[in-house]
Scaffold this motif. Sequence first.
Motif, PDB file in Angstrom:
ATOM      1  N   ASP A 439      39.344  35.652  37.653  1.00  0.00           N
ATOM      2  CA  ASP A 439      39.299  35.406  36.061  1.00  0.00           C
ATOM      3  C   ASP A 439      37.960  35.366  35.186  1.00  0.00           C
ATOM      4  O   ASP A 439      37.433  36.319  35.052  1.00  0.00           O
ATOM      5  N   GLU A 440      37.329  34.099  35.325  1.00  0.00           N
ATOM      6  CA  GLU A 440      36.274  34.208  34.798  1.00  0.00           C
ATOM      7  C   GLU A 440      35.205  35.032  35.224  1.00  0.00           C
ATOM      8  O   GLU A 440      34.416  35.785  34.579  1.00  0.00           O
ATOM      9  N   TYR A 441      34.952  35.070  36.588  1.00  0.00           N
ATOM     10  CA  TYR A 441      33.906  36.138  37.084  1.00  0.00           C
ATOM     11  C   TYR A 441      34.210  37.625  36.696  1.00  0.00           C
ATOM     12  O   TYR A 441      33.337  38.030  36.138  1.00  0.00           O
ATOM     13  N   ARG A 442      35.327  37.817  37.145  1.00  0.00           N
ATOM     14  CA  ARG A 442      35.868  39.218  36.807  1.00  0.00           C
ATOM     15  C   ARG A 442      35.694  39.646  35.273  1.00  0.00           C
ATOM     16  O   ARG A 442      35.224  40.860  34.957  1.00  0.00           O
ATOM     17  N   ASP A 443      36.125  38.569  34.303  1.00  0.00           N
ATOM     18  CA  ASP A 443      36.062  39.105  33.170  1.00  0.00           C
ATOM     19  C   ASP A 443      34.419  39.172  32.592  1.00  0.00           C
ATOM     20  O   ASP A 443      34.213  40.223  31.951  1.00  0.00           O
ATOM     21  N   SER A 444      33.678  38.517  32.934  1.00  0.00           N
ATOM     22  CA  SER A 444      32.293  38.454  32.833  1.00  0.00           C
ATOM     23  C   SER A 444      31.590  39.971  33.173  1.00  0.00           C
ATOM     24  O   SER A 444      30.979  40.519  32.584  1.00  0.00           O
ATOM     25  N   ARG A 445      32.126  40.457  34.405  1.00  0.00           N
ATOM     26  CA  ARG A 445      31.687  42.001  34.739  1.00  0.00           C
ATOM     27  C   ARG A 445      32.355  42.933  34.036  1.00  0.00           C
ATOM     28  O   ARG A 445      31.749  43.950  33.623  1.00  0.00           O
ATOM     29  N   ILE A 446      33.542  42.873  33.756  1.00  0.00           N
ATOM     30  CA  ILE A 446      34.346  43.819  32.858  1.00  0.00           C
ATOM     31  C   ILE A 446      33.824  44.060  31.590  1.00  0.00           C
ATOM     32  O   ILE A 446      33.497  45.119  30.843  1.00  0.00           O
ATOM     33  N   ASN A 447      33.128  42.818  31.044  1.00  0.00           N
ATOM     34  CA  ASN A 447      32.481  42.819  29.679  1.00  0.00           C
ATOM     35  C   ASN A 447      31.073  42.898  29.846  1.00  0.00           C
ATOM     36  O   ASN A 447      30.415  42.944  28.518  1.00  0.00           O
ATOM     37  N   GLY A 448      30.575  43.553  30.728  1.00  0.00           N
ATOM     38  CA  GLY A 448      29.281  43.891  30.869  1.00  0.00           C
ATOM     39  C   GLY A 448      28.207  43.075  31.527  1.00  0.00           C
ATOM     40  O   GLY A 448      27.106  43.262  31.528  1.00  0.00           O
ATOM     41  N   GLY A 449      28.557  42.180  31.663  1.00  0.00           N
ATOM     42  CA  GLY A 449      27.686  41.182  32.626  1.00  0.00           C
ATOM     43  C   GLY A 449      27.123  41.528  33.795  1.00  0.00           C
ATOM     44  O   GLY A 449      27.748  42.481  34.417  1.00  0.00           O
ATOM     45  N   ASP A 450      26.071  41.068  34.350  1.00  0.00           N
ATOM     46  CA  ASP A 450      25.477  41.586  35.705  1.00  0.00           C
ATOM     47  C   ASP A 450      26.057  40.628  36.651  1.00  0.00           C
ATOM     48  O   ASP A 450      25.461  40.817  37.779  1.00  0.00           O
ATOM     49  N   GLY A 451      26.667  39.800  36.585  1.00  0.00           N
ATOM     50  CA  GLY A 451      27.466  38.694  37.742  1.00  0.00           C
ATOM     51  C   GLY A 451      26.322  37.575  38.123  1.00  0.00           C
ATOM     52  O   GLY A 451      26.883  37.144  38.992  1.00  0.00           O
ATOM     53  N   ASP A 452      25.359  37.542  37.197  1.00  0.00           N
ATOM     54  CA  ASP A 452      24.532  36.339  37.488  1.00  0.00           C
ATOM     55  C   ASP A 452      25.107  35.089  36.973  1.00  0.00           C
ATOM     56  O   ASP A 452      24.625  34.436  35.940  1.00  0.00           O
ATOM     57  N   LEU A 453      26.083  34.626  37.397  1.00  0.00           N
ATOM     58  CA  LEU A 453      26.795  33.449  37.092  1.00  0.00           C
ATOM     59  C   LEU A 453      26.490  32.240  38.189  1.00  0.00           C
ATOM     60  O   LEU A 453      27.431  31.848  38.901  1.00  0.00           O
ATOM     61  N   ARG A 454      25.173  31.857  37.900  1.00  0.00           N
ATOM     62  CA  ARG A 454      24.932  30.573  39.073  1.00  0.00           C
ATOM     63  C   ARG A 454      25.411  29.260  38.088  1.00  0.00           C
ATOM     64  O   ARG A 454      24.719  28.942  37.353  1.00  0.00           O
ATOM     65  N   LYS A 455      26.427  28.744  38.511  1.00  0.00           N
ATOM     66  CA  LYS A 455      26.969  27.661  38.032  1.00  0.00           C
ATOM     67  C   LYS A 455      27.927  26.831  38.938  1.00  0.00           C
ATOM     68  O   LYS A 455      28.467  27.411  39.728  1.00  0.00           O
ATOM     69  N   PRO A 456      28.394  25.692  38.585  1.00  0.00           N
ATOM     70  CA  PRO A 456      29.391  24.986  39.039  1.00  0.00           C
ATOM     71  C   PRO A 456      30.772  25.480  38.718  1.00  0.00           C
ATOM     72  O   PRO A 456      30.898  25.723  37.443  1.00  0.00           O
ATOM     73  N   ILE A 457      31.561  25.546  39.672  1.00  0.00           N
ATOM     74  CA  ILE A 457      32.903  26.008  39.469  1.00  0.00           C
ATOM     75  C   ILE A 457      34.026  25.111  39.456  1.00  0.00           C
ATOM     76  O   ILE A 457      35.218  25.323  39.286  1.00  0.00           O
ATOM     77  N   ALA A 458      33.506  23.993  40.314  1.00  0.00           N
ATOM     78  CA  ALA A 458      34.470  22.971  40.487  1.00  0.00           C
ATOM     79  C   ALA A 458      33.475  21.724  41.031  1.00  0.00           C
ATOM     80  O   ALA A 458      32.227  21.979  41.482  1.00  0.00           O
ATOM     81  N   GLU A 459      33.967  20.647  41.150  1.00  0.00           N
ATOM     82  CA  GLU A 459      33.416  19.326  41.602  1.00  0.00           C
ATOM     83  C   GLU A 459      32.710  19.722  43.040  1.00  0.00           C
ATOM     84  O   GLU A 459      33.494  19.935  43.880  1.00  0.00           O
ATOM     85  N   GLY A 460      31.433  19.677  43.307  1.00  0.00           N
ATOM     86  CA  GLY A 460      30.862  19.982  44.523  1.00  0.00           C
ATOM     87  C   GLY A 460      30.844  21.476  44.938  1.00  0.00           C
ATOM     88  O   GLY A 460      30.643  21.727  46.023  1.00  0.00           O
ATOM     89  N   ILE A 461      31.145  22.311  44.062  1.00  0.00           N
ATOM     90  CA  ILE A 461      31.242  23.657  44.409  1.00  0.00           C
ATOM     91  C   ILE A 461      30.639  24.709  43.346  1.00  0.00           C
ATOM     92  O   ILE A 461      30.893  24.316  42.229  1.00  0.00           O
ATOM     93  N   HIS A 462      29.687  25.540  43.984  1.00  0.00           N
ATOM     94  CA  HIS A 462      28.914  26.313  42.967  1.00  0.00           C
ATOM     95  C   HIS A 462      29.079  27.675  43.586  1.00  0.00           C
ATOM     96  O   HIS A 462      29.259  28.266  44.590  1.00  0.00           O
ATOM     97  N   ASN A 463      28.797  28.619  42.423  1.00  0.00           N
ATOM     98  CA  ASN A 463      28.626  30.074  42.539  1.00  0.00           C
ATOM     99  C   ASN A 463      27.177  30.213  42.587  1.00  0.00           C
ATOM    100  O   ASN A 463      26.289  29.887  41.596  1.00  0.00           O
ATOM    101  N   ASP A 464      26.466  30.823  43.526  1.00  0.00           N
ATOM    102  CA  ASP A 464      24.992  31.059  43.678  1.00  0.00           C
ATOM    103  C   ASP A 464      24.685  32.368  44.693  1.00  0.00           C
ATOM    104  O   ASP A 464      25.494  32.850  45.371  1.00  0.00           O
ATOM    105  N   ARG A 465      23.620  32.922  44.599  1.00  0.00           N
ATOM    106  CA  ARG A 465      23.132  33.743  45.356  1.00  0.00           C
ATOM    107  C   ARG A 465      22.916  33.522  46.843  1.00  0.00           C
ATOM    108  O   ARG A 465      22.723  32.230  47.099  1.00  0.00           O
ATOM    109  N   CYS A 466      23.099  34.419  47.521  1.00  0.00           N
ATOM    110  CA  CYS A 466      22.829  34.221  49.057  1.00  0.00           C
ATOM    111  C   CYS A 466      21.256  33.800  49.514  1.00  0.00           C
ATOM    112  O   CYS A 466      21.155  33.266  50.434  1.00  0.00           O
TER     113      CYS A 466
END
Length: 526
Positions: A439-466
């Motif tokens: 949902d949120e991540y894919r929408d950002s990519r389709i709308n031109g984002g570079d996928g750099d969504l380093r952010k919390p997505i739930a309590e205690g869970i993050h999206n981050d670079r490897c």
Amino acid sequence: MLTRDFPRVREREILRIAGELGGADAASAANLARHEVLKWAATQFGAPLPTNASEADAFEIFRGGRTCIATGLVDDQRTLWALRVDRPDANVAERTWTTEVTLGYAPGNGRALFSLRLLVGTPEEELLIEPAVPAVLRQVATACGLLQGGVPLASAPWTVTSEQDAEDLVEQLLRPNRTITYLVCTVPDGEVSPLINAPVLAKVMLGLARVVIVPSAHTWVLTRQLGKSLSVYNGAARAYLPGFSLDANPVAHRLFLVNWKPGEDRARAAATALRWMAANESTRRLQLGSDVLAFADVRQASLDHERERLRQSGSADKDQLVAALAQIAALKDDLRRAADTQQWLSDEHAHAEERAQTLEQQLHGAHDRIQHLTNQIKARGDVPDTGLPLPTTWAEFANWCDQVLSGRVALEASARREVRSAQFEAPQEAARCLLWLGDEYRDSRINGGDGDLRKPIAEGIHNDRCGADSFDYTGSNGRVTVEWHIKNGGNTRDPRRCLRIYYYWDETSQMVMVVSMPAHRRTGAT
């Protein structure tokens, strides 16, 4: 003067079969099998064959549009005999069937070998037939015994009668060295037999596939072991091709839904499709020259052997010339057949490319439609995935992903393997992470984002670079670099509590591809 272009008759191969003859004495087994093959060949002509045919001598018969040619070779290393029968179709003009049978053995080197090919020459663009093994195969199997992998061929289906039988079936399906297709037909609830005529299917697929009947009381074993997307139940049938595994693509091992709906003969259509799958798999898997000996190869080896014998024995030039001319004529015949086959393969390749392009266009259209409907839902202020049931076990996780996230998120083969044996204690938590990716991540990519969504997505869970744990991966989209993952907090590597979801964005399909989950992936950095 007006001329008319007639369709070219092309020869195509329908099926191949390879096996071993029963009996410890290879020479006796081969002689008995040759006797049965010649009896069958005589029925194709409605007249006795030459008297020397029973002595394994070479011969040729041409009668009423039918031909029967036999050839053989005996030397210090091997004994080979092959026969080819060409006969016109009884109902379709210009359609000709060719059956090739080859027998051979090496003295003191195991059982005699048997192979068979069925080919058809026809001008038809679409071949509307139901593939079936020639009667000669059943005749040889009955009189001599035929084995594949040491297991006797059976012309009757195997009926699963217990939970242990069902467990054994799953074990056989997953054998990495399995060489024969399994056609599994299930029995609907309240019925006593499959909707597909399994006994007939087993008879016509002898040597090509093993037909299995699974009553409804035992299909749950398949679902528990294989997962819903790879199982078969409720009267459906499935073709499990060689190479099947727990991370197999369900589409490759096709499922056929069969019902009793009046006016639809879906059982007949499914049985025909199952026949074609088994037949096509045989021509793909069995290799000419190693698994199956073509008649042309045996004939050329025999002619080479005869010419060399004449040369070494000092035979007259006239005799050597006759042998050479016979070989030239045989080569011309083989070349013509090879050209027909090559043309058919070229045409099939062109048709396959056209079908692939059509399916790709349809897939893109479906993805666009899904995106359009999703945008409409969001425009109304609703959240698309609200209220969706989440998987409660890892056994159902991959199937849930295929159904709920189709066109948005896909599990690569490696991730499919891992989720089946996952130890992470919260599969629903992992499922919510994939919903965020779809949902949120894919929408950002389709709308031109570079996928750099380093952010919390739930309590205690993050999206981050490897970071240092980035790695290269080769999968369905070739070689890519995986640089992003979803992770939960803490430094634990305990697979029951540690969550990691490694993924990449595929620009072509506009999908998120998950390559590893839910455990921490070992890399050079870790």
